[in-house]
Scaffold this motif. Structure first.
Motif, short mmCIF file in Angstrom:
data_model
loop_
_atom_site.label_atom_id
_atom_site.label_comp_id
_atom_site.label_asym_id
_atom_site.label_seq_id
_atom_site.Cartn_x
_atom_site.Cartn_y
_atom_site.Cartn_z
N THR A 148 0.79 -1.66 -0.30
CA THR A 148 0.28 -0.05 -0.19
C THR A 148 0.05 1.38 -0.04
O THR A 148 0.44 2.21 -0.20
CB THR A 148 -0.80 0.05 1.02
N LEU A 149 2.20 0.85 0.50
CA LEU A 149 2.49 2.48 -0.18
C LEU A 149 4.23 1.89 -0.80
O LEU A 149 4.72 1.30 -1.03
CB LEU A 149 4.26 2.41 1.75
N TRP A 187 0.53 6.97 -0.46
CA TRP A 187 0.28 6.11 0.60
C TRP A 187 -1.74 5.47 0.38
O TRP A 187 -2.37 7.22 0.26
CB TRP A 187 -0.01 6.05 1.91
N LYS A 188 -1.28 3.94 -0.35
CA LYS A 188 -3.26 4.33 -0.19
C LYS A 188 -3.12 3.94 1.20
O LYS A 188 -3.69 2.48 1.20
CB LYS A 188 -3.18 2.84 -1.42
N PHE A 189 -3.91 4.53 1.78
CA PHE A 189 -4.32 4.34 2.74
C PHE A 189 -6.14 3.13 2.89
O PHE A 189 -6.60 3.05 4.07
CB PHE A 189 -5.41 5.56 4.15
N GLN A 225 -6.21 11.90 -2.54
CA GLN A 225 -6.99 11.44 -3.49
C GLN A 225 -8.17 10.57 -3.12
O GLN A 225 -7.98 9.98 -2.69
CB GLN A 225 -5.99 11.31 -4.74
N PHE A 226 -9.30 10.84 -4.47
CA PHE A 226 -10.18 9.61 -3.55
C PHE A 226 -11.16 8.79 -4.93
O PHE A 226 -10.80 10.32 -5.90
CB PHE A 226 -11.19 9.84 -3.01
N ASN A 227 -10.97 8.31 -5.04
CA ASN A 227 -11.77 7.26 -6.33
C ASN A 227 -12.57 6.46 -5.76
O ASN A 227 -12.04 5.63 -5.16
CB ASN A 227 -11.03 7.00 -7.12
N ARG A 228 -13.91 6.81 -6.02
CA ARG A 228 -14.80 6.11 -5.52
C ARG A 228 -15.96 6.18 -6.84
O ARG A 228 -17.17 6.55 -7.00
CB ARG A 228 -15.82 6.28 -4.55
N GLY A 229 -16.37 4.87 -7.89
CA GLY A 229 -17.48 4.93 -8.62
C GLY A 229 -17.23 5.52 -9.50
O GLY A 229 -16.17 5.82 -9.87
N MET A 230 -17.82 5.94 -9.78
CA MET A 230 -17.64 8.03 -11.12
C MET A 230 -17.55 8.37 -10.43
O MET A 230 -17.35 9.72 -11.15
CB MET A 230 -18.81 7.80 -11.91
#
Length: 468
Positions: A148-149, A187-189, A225-230
């Motif tokens: 994740t890092l 870091w993908k937390f 950053q965030f990505n959730r669905g569209m």
């Protein structure tokens, strides 16, 4: 042993003599014979057991020799496995590192009437034109520390110029400056979010070939950053300059700072001791339309403590309005931005149409920027090509001049004009590109009484790009 026992028994019988033999009854002889026979059977059994013990002993000895040989072999195998394990561990670590790099060779021609007078006293020199050969080299790697890092490092030519990693050839073959271009962690937390820190790529979306931001600028600070669905988005804080009351003006390493001028103007309740930084956020969505995609987003950024400060790199405002006795920035930069990008397919070719709009909320005038363009094709794989054009307007105080594109309109605000581009990839990981800027400078505010407004500015770039 058996023969010795039989001989002893016979000798015992014979020692009785004739008298004894006559006295002995037949029953006694039968009993002696029976005892002798039992004794002989016991002897046979002992001999058989002895033979079996010898065989077992030989077998045990053979097994002992086998076990010794096996132990020696196992020790050797263990050492080999340990060595292989070390190699596998090293190979696993090497597999976590991805190297990357690129080299660009550029021929560039510029025509700018405002260059007249820059070169003085030289006859036969067309001072409005400039041509030069330039290189850009970048080398870096991404290291996956854990699942994740990730850590990214990259060096590039260009020295400390924040808006350019180009290096002009010449200078009697002098050494070319190299500096850290990227140095960040990612870091993908969570499955939907990343935290990024250090010197990074822009953490927000820029549409198409928009030139609101220079592609060589790598901001420094923290971003999420965030990505959730569209849906997607980001929030960020970038450090622009560290300052205090006694701080010297920020300049390039080639221009020494002076101690006779302060960095800002203490007026309207502002102080000169606060660091300058940018806070901002962006949120958007991707809308599927059949096999096509429409991306739309809005964003906001605020340059904190920048108003009244002298420009931050080489004391060059890049077109922004200055005021005050020490030429500080006249306005704050509270910028609202909207963008759209439509991606589809025309036959086998990708087609991209984009638009970008921004407005600075602080000044009442000359505070708007917009751009739009089209790109057909993609010069990436073997014998693929691309062609496109765009038009852009950036009013004097619409955008923060420290980060706008350094090629369009000579890297200043108060500009407008066209950008025409084409590219062809003769083989994979290489491309030949041409970009032509047909721009106007000083559209609303004249540079001086001689040139007035709307001074032409043309720039041609011919690039050979190689990636590895």
């Amino acid at each position: 042993m058996k023969n010795m026992l039989i001989a002893s028994a016979v000798a015992a019988v014979l020692s009785i003599g004739p008298a004894g033999a006559m006295a002995a009854s037949a029953d006694d002889l039968a009993q002696i014979r029976e005892q002798l026979q039992g004794l002989m059977q016991r002897v046979d059994k002992l001999e058989q057991e002895n033979t079996e013990l010898k065989a077992e002993n030989e077998n045990l000895k053979a097994q002992d020799d086998y076990l010794k040989a096996e132990t020696k072999g196992l020790r050797k195998d263990a050492a080999t496995l340990a060595s292989d394990a070390g190699k596998v561990k090293g190979a696993d670590w090497a597999g976590r590192i991805t190297a990357k790099g690129d080299l660009r060779y550029r021929y560039e021609w510029i025509e700018d009437p405002t260059r007249q007078g820059v070169v003085s006293g030289l006859q036969g020199v067309n001072e409005t034109e400039q041509s030069r050969h330039r290189i850009r080299a970048r080398l870096g790697f991404d290291a996956k520390i854990t699942d994740t890092l990730l850590v990214g490092l990259q060096v590039a030519t260009g020295g400390d110029d924040p808006r350019s990693s180009n290096q002009t050839l010449g200078g009697a073959s002098s050494r070319k400056a190299i500096g850290f271009d990227l140095a960040y962690f990612d870091w993908k937390f969570a499955t939907w979010g990343n935290l990024i820190g250090g010197k990074m790529k822009y953490p927000f979306l820029r549409p198409g070939q928009s030139l609101f931001y220079d592609g060589d600028v790598n901001p420094e600070g923290l971003a999420m950053q965030f990505n959730r669905g569209m849906f997607f988005g980001s929030a960020f804080g970038f450090l622009v300059d560290e300052r205090n009351n006694a701080a010297r003006s920020s300049t390039s390493s080639s221009t020494p700072a002076t101690t006779t001028l302060t960095n800002c103007i203490a007026e309207a309740g502002r102080t000169c001791s606060k660091d300058v930084y940018t806070l901002g956020a962006q949120i958007g969505a991707r809308f599927p339309i059949g096999s096509s995609t429409l991306v739309a987003a809005v964003g906001y950024s605020d340059l904190k403590n920048g108003q009244g400060q002298r420009p931050f790199y080489n004391n060059n405002a890049n077109g922004n309005t200055l005021t005050g006795p020490f030429s500080g920035l006249a306005y704050d930069y509270n910028i609202i931005e909207g963008l759209a990008e439509f991606n589809t397919q025309v036959g086998t070719l990708p087609l991209q149409v984009w638009a970008n709009y921004a407005q600075n909320e602080d000044p009442d005038d000359l505070n708007t920027a917009w751009g739009a363009g089209v790109l057909l094709g993609k010069a990436s794989n073997y014998r693929t090509w691309e062609a496109g054009f765009g038009y852009q307007v950036v009013e004097k105080d619409a955008l923060f001049g420290q980060v706008i594109d350094s090629d369009f309109g000579d890297g200043t605000t108060d500009t407008e004009g066209w950008v025409i581009r084409a590219g062809w990839a003769p083989v994979r990981n290489t491309s030949l590109n041409a970009t032509y800027f047909i721009n106007s400078r000083f559209v609303d505010v004249p540079v001086n009484a001689v040139y007035g407004t709307k001074t032409d500015y043309d720039r041609l770039q011919l690039d050979f790009n190689m990636k590895f």
